[in-house]
Design a protein around this motif. Sequence first.
Motif, PDB file in Angstrom:
ATOM      1  N   ASN A  28       1.046  -1.074  -0.010  1.00 30.99           N
ATOM      2  CA  ASN A  28      -0.309   0.196  -0.181  1.00 30.99           C
ATOM      3  C   ASN A  28       1.352   1.122   0.039  1.00 30.99           C
ATOM      4  O   ASN A  28       1.765   1.178   0.975  1.00 30.99           O
ATOM      5  CB  ASN A  28      -0.416   0.345   1.353  1.00 30.99           C
ATOM      6  CG  ASN A  28      -1.552  -1.211   1.890  1.00 30.99           C
ATOM      7  OD1 ASN A  28      -1.902  -1.632   2.697  1.00 30.99           O
ATOM      8  ND2 ASN A  28      -3.182  -1.375   0.631  1.00 30.99           N
ATOM      9  N   LEU A  30       1.844   5.307  -0.399  1.00 35.83           N
ATOM     10  CA  LEU A  30       1.777   6.005   0.624  1.00 35.83           C
ATOM     11  C   LEU A  30       1.773   7.599  -1.202  1.00 35.83           C
ATOM     12  O   LEU A  30       2.408   7.293  -1.730  1.00 35.83           O
ATOM     13  CB  LEU A  30       2.994   7.137   1.367  1.00 35.83           C
ATOM     14  CG  LEU A  30       2.865   6.515   2.637  1.00 35.83           C
ATOM     15  CD1 LEU A  30       4.063   6.588   3.966  1.00 35.83           C
ATOM     16  CD2 LEU A  30       1.453   7.131   2.911  1.00 35.83           C
ATOM     17  N   GLY A  55      11.347  -2.198   2.858  1.00 32.48           N
ATOM     18  CA  GLY A  55      10.402  -1.573   1.920  1.00 32.48           C
ATOM     19  C   GLY A  55       9.595  -0.391   1.762  1.00 32.48           C
ATOM     20  O   GLY A  55       8.847   0.257   1.345  1.00 32.48           O
ATOM     21  N   ALA A  60       8.262   6.564  -1.483  1.00 33.92           N
ATOM     22  CA  ALA A  60       8.248   8.069  -1.356  1.00 33.92           C
ATOM     23  C   ALA A  60       9.376   8.457  -0.047  1.00 33.92           C
ATOM     24  O   ALA A  60       9.445   9.375  -0.013  1.00 33.92           O
ATOM     25  CB  ALA A  60       6.501   7.467  -0.460  1.00 33.92           C
ATOM     26  N   ASP A 101      14.331 -10.296   1.844  1.00 32.90           N
ATOM     27  CA  ASP A 101      13.196 -10.059   2.536  1.00 32.90           C
ATOM     28  C   ASP A 101      13.870  -9.959   3.446  1.00 32.90           C
ATOM     29  O   ASP A 101      15.165 -10.367   4.096  1.00 32.90           O
ATOM     30  CB  ASP A 101      13.055 -11.444   2.770  1.00 32.90           C
ATOM     31  CG  ASP A 101      12.482 -11.740   3.580  1.00 32.90           C
ATOM     32  OD1 ASP A 101      12.257 -11.576   3.935  1.00 32.90           O
ATOM     33  OD2 ASP A 101      12.014 -13.737   3.652  1.00 32.90           O
TER      34      ASP A 101
HETATM   35  N1  SAM Z   1       7.299   2.413   2.074  1.00 29.51           N
HETATM   36  C1  SAM Z   1       6.393   2.607   0.861  1.00 29.51           C
HETATM   37  C2  SAM Z   1       5.161   3.836   0.579  1.00 29.51           C
HETATM   38  O1  SAM Z   1       5.454   3.953   1.744  1.00 29.51           O
HETATM   39  O2  SAM Z   1       4.616   3.546  -0.026  1.00 29.51           O
HETATM   40  C3  SAM Z   1       5.987   1.388   0.383  1.00 29.51           C
HETATM   41  C4  SAM Z   1       5.308   0.796   1.970  1.00 29.51           C
HETATM   42  S1  SAM Z   1       4.134  -0.535   1.252  1.00 29.51           S
HETATM   43  C5  SAM Z   1       3.865  -0.704   2.448  1.00 29.51           C
HETATM   44  C6  SAM Z   1       5.606  -2.431   1.853  1.00 29.51           C
HETATM   45  C7  SAM Z   1       6.562  -2.556   0.953  1.00 29.51           C
HETATM   46  O3  SAM Z   1       7.777  -3.218   2.009  1.00 29.51           O
HETATM   47  C8  SAM Z   1       6.022  -3.359  -0.295  1.00 29.51           C
HETATM   48  O4  SAM Z   1       6.702  -1.771  -0.970  1.00 29.51           O
HETATM   49  C9  SAM Z   1       7.096  -4.267  -0.127  1.00 29.51           C
HETATM   50  O5  SAM Z   1       6.889  -4.892  -1.678  1.00 29.51           O
HETATM   51  C10 SAM Z   1       7.491  -4.682   1.323  1.00 29.51           C
HETATM   52  N2  SAM Z   1       7.850  -5.905   1.648  1.00 29.51           N
HETATM   53  C11 SAM Z   1       6.947  -6.719   1.933  1.00 29.51           C
HETATM   54  N3  SAM Z   1       7.221  -7.750   2.305  1.00 29.51           N
HETATM   55  C12 SAM Z   1       8.210  -7.301   2.175  1.00 29.51           C
HETATM   56  C13 SAM Z   1       9.630  -8.029   2.980  1.00 29.51           C
HETATM   57  N4  SAM Z   1       9.314  -9.316   3.840  1.00 29.51           N
HETATM   58  N5  SAM Z   1      11.040  -7.796   3.095  1.00 29.51           N
HETATM   59  C14 SAM Z   1      11.530  -6.806   2.256  1.00 29.51           C
HETATM   60  N6  SAM Z   1      10.349  -5.883   1.587  1.00 29.51           N
HETATM   61  C15 SAM Z   1       9.150  -6.068   2.055  1.00 29.51           C
END
Ligand code: SAM
Length: 289
Positions: A28, A30, A55, A60, A101
């Motif tokens: 999700n 921002l 993540g 953003a 990860d």
């Molecule tokens: N930071 C961005 C923003 O605020 O717009 C994206 C936030 S989004 C809630 C979470 C992000 O974490 C996504 O890009 C997703 O692909 C990444 N993600 C999910 N599981 C992960 C993991 N196990 N390790 C690293 N990144 C992960």
Amino acid sequence: MPDVTSPRVLNNLFEAYGLQPRRQLGQNFLIDANIVRKIVSAAEIQRDDRVIEVGPGAGALTVSLAHAGAKLIVLEIDRGLVKLLKNLFEAWPQVVIKEQDVLQVDWITLAGNLGAEKGAVKLISNLPYNISGPFMYNLFRAGFPFSTALLMFQKEVARRLVAKPGDHDYGALSVLSQYYCRGNILFDVSKNVFWPRPRVDSAVLKLKPRRRDLSESEEQLFWEIVQGVFQQRRKTLPNGMARLFDLSRSRLVELLEEVPLSPTARPEELSVIQFAKLSRIIYNYFDKQ
Ligand code: SAM
């Protein structure tokens, strides 16, 4: 640098890279520049601060953090987003992007490699909701090697991390979090500032490391006790602990009295300090045997 908080720009970028938001990765993004500013300003970035962002999504927060002068390592699991980020930040040597990860990260090594003095690294994340529990447990297991963490969680997870004894969401995560950190919720974030819109609101939490009182061996026991008794939170302490240790009920009651704790106490009534004291008493008891 395109404005990655603009839904139109995001849409275009996603189309160009053949990407779709992936629900299973908690994606999700921002889409509100004011909220991004508010989060980054709460991080109080100084020029050359070492920052780990987990993540980053489409960047953003990353853009704003880099503009504020941070030296960043960003960890993203989604290969498509990593490709997008590497292109966006091609001309920004202060931003290092890794496909990773976060549940597999060795935090002590990573925080150490980032330079600066021990524990001087800041951690920032708008966290994938589905991994917030294991992610936090890993940070605590590593001894929380950061100067500050600024983390956005689903509101209920943020509340659990700062819950006090007697609160209905007080549990193992609350105790461990408050043993390793001082934390406070800074502000709530509406679900309307994300694309796609999640079902629940979020909250931004600031965590700072606390001085820890237990030795490493006592801490191991502390984890065992806290996680063990909360797995059976309805049981009284002697009943919950009987499963964890080869000790008679009467011996357990005696050890609890040393804290002092009543044999009818239940896990959700104990403060972090009481859990720590109990762990030390049990540790000393076994050490003397
Ligand atoms: N930071 C961005 C923003 O605020 O717009 C994206 C936030 S989004 C809630 C979470 C992000 O974490 C996504 O890009 C997703 O692909 C990444 N993600 C999910 N599981 C992960 C993991 N196990 N390790 C690293 N990144 C992960």
